[in-house]
Design a protein around this motif. Sequence first.
Motif, short mmCIF file in Angstrom:
data_model
loop_
_atom_site.label_atom_id
_atom_site.label_comp_id
_atom_site.label_asym_id
_atom_site.label_seq_id
_atom_site.Cartn_x
_atom_site.Cartn_y
_atom_site.Cartn_z
N PRO A 1 0.79 -1.24 0.00
CA PRO A 1 0.00 0.00 0.00
C PRO A 1 0.81 1.28 0.00
O PRO A 1 0.28 2.34 -0.35
N GLU B 1 -7.52 -3.87 -0.60
CA GLU B 1 -7.78 -3.51 -1.99
C GLU B 1 -6.51 -2.97 -2.66
O GLU B 1 -6.22 -3.29 -3.82
N ARG B 2 -5.76 -2.14 -1.95
CA ARG B 2 -4.51 -1.62 -2.48
C ARG B 2 -3.51 -2.76 -2.74
O ARG B 2 -2.83 -2.79 -3.77
N ASP C 1 -5.85 5.07 4.48
CA ASP C 1 -6.91 4.48 5.29
C ASP C 1 -6.65 2.98 5.42
O ASP C 1 -6.59 2.27 4.40
N THR D 1 -8.58 1.62 -9.19
CA THR D 1 -9.09 2.41 -8.07
C THR D 1 -8.01 3.31 -7.48
O THR D 1 -8.27 4.46 -7.11
N TYR D 2 -6.79 2.80 -7.41
CA TYR D 2 -5.72 3.52 -6.72
C TYR D 2 -4.58 3.96 -7.64
O TYR D 2 -3.83 4.87 -7.29
N THR E 1 -8.53 0.37 3.39
CA THR E 1 -8.26 0.16 1.96
C THR E 1 -7.04 -0.73 1.72
O THR E 1 -6.69 -0.99 0.57
#
Length: 345
Positions: free
Chosen positions: A80, A127-128, A121, A151-152, A124
């Motif tokens: 992340p 997902e990251r 966060d 998304t990122y 997240t």
Amino acid sequence: MKFGLFGGAARGDEHSGDSQSYRDFIDYVVRADELEFKSLFLVEHHFTGMGQLSASITLLSYLAGLTKQIRLGTGVTVLPWHNPVLLAEQAATVDLVSNGRLDFGIGRGYRPNEFHGFMVDPATAQERFDEAIALILKSWTEQKRWSHKGTYWQYQDVVVEPQPVQLPHPPIWVAAQSEGSVRKAAAKGQSMLLDQFSDTETIGRRIGWFRDEQRQNGIAALPGQIAVTRGLLLVENNDQRDTEIKQRLTAIEALAATARVPGTEENAPVVGSKMLDSSREGTEASTIIGTPEDCIARLNELADVGVDYVLLNDPTGGLERLEFFARDVMPAFAQQTEAKPMAAE
């Protein structure tokens, strides 16, 4: 059984700055290479105020030129925090200059102060992590230009260079604890890094999940796919045992403190605190501790639950203890080989 190292440079009380701690650590790794330790897995931590290693890929690049055979791993790179394409380029460069010695260990992160510092966060993180590893693998295996709108992260018409030496890509090592994460790593054909604080029974249970998932998916169960980190408290006689335990407990308590968000109370809970067990009972149960004979016995207990690859974490022992372990403990395991597949339990 094979042995590697786990950890990284950190500023000790005897150091006035970071340069000395890094020089000492580099000398330590070079000597480990000469002593035929299998690997080094470098940690990645940020914002501790203790001089903990933060740029693991950079240090691995330097070590690649100083060593000959030791494998060079990240333990772990926290996805992340990183731009995946830039990380793929940097990691592939390590694989290139080391002639295929990179072990790419990855994780989601667990320290609240790091999420706080990077303003990420924690909700997240998964997902990251998922988006990042997919992009890294694509970077290493796709020969044509590609684009990505996620998304990122977003990329336009990129071809990522260099390509790694190891094909299709360097081994992926995942830090895992829960049954779900252990089974997921096994099903994906990834290798697994197990923590240094869990007791032998817990380690055996996780290995059982991993091997069972391999069996269910028809994946060969090979030696060296699971690495277990253990603190090393090797002593010449047991009169030194208590001092070593106290020193380790003090270090763990300091690490737990640096994991908290600045300004929070000392007794505030730390996410992932089970990974930082500062109890004496935990240290007795999870370290390679005692005289050479005691340490050999402890390693044989691990072997009995399926462990064949141990990473030693010893931030205080220095070259003297590294050589002591290589001379008085490693020969007891020299006849064990990686030649034959392991039975999937």
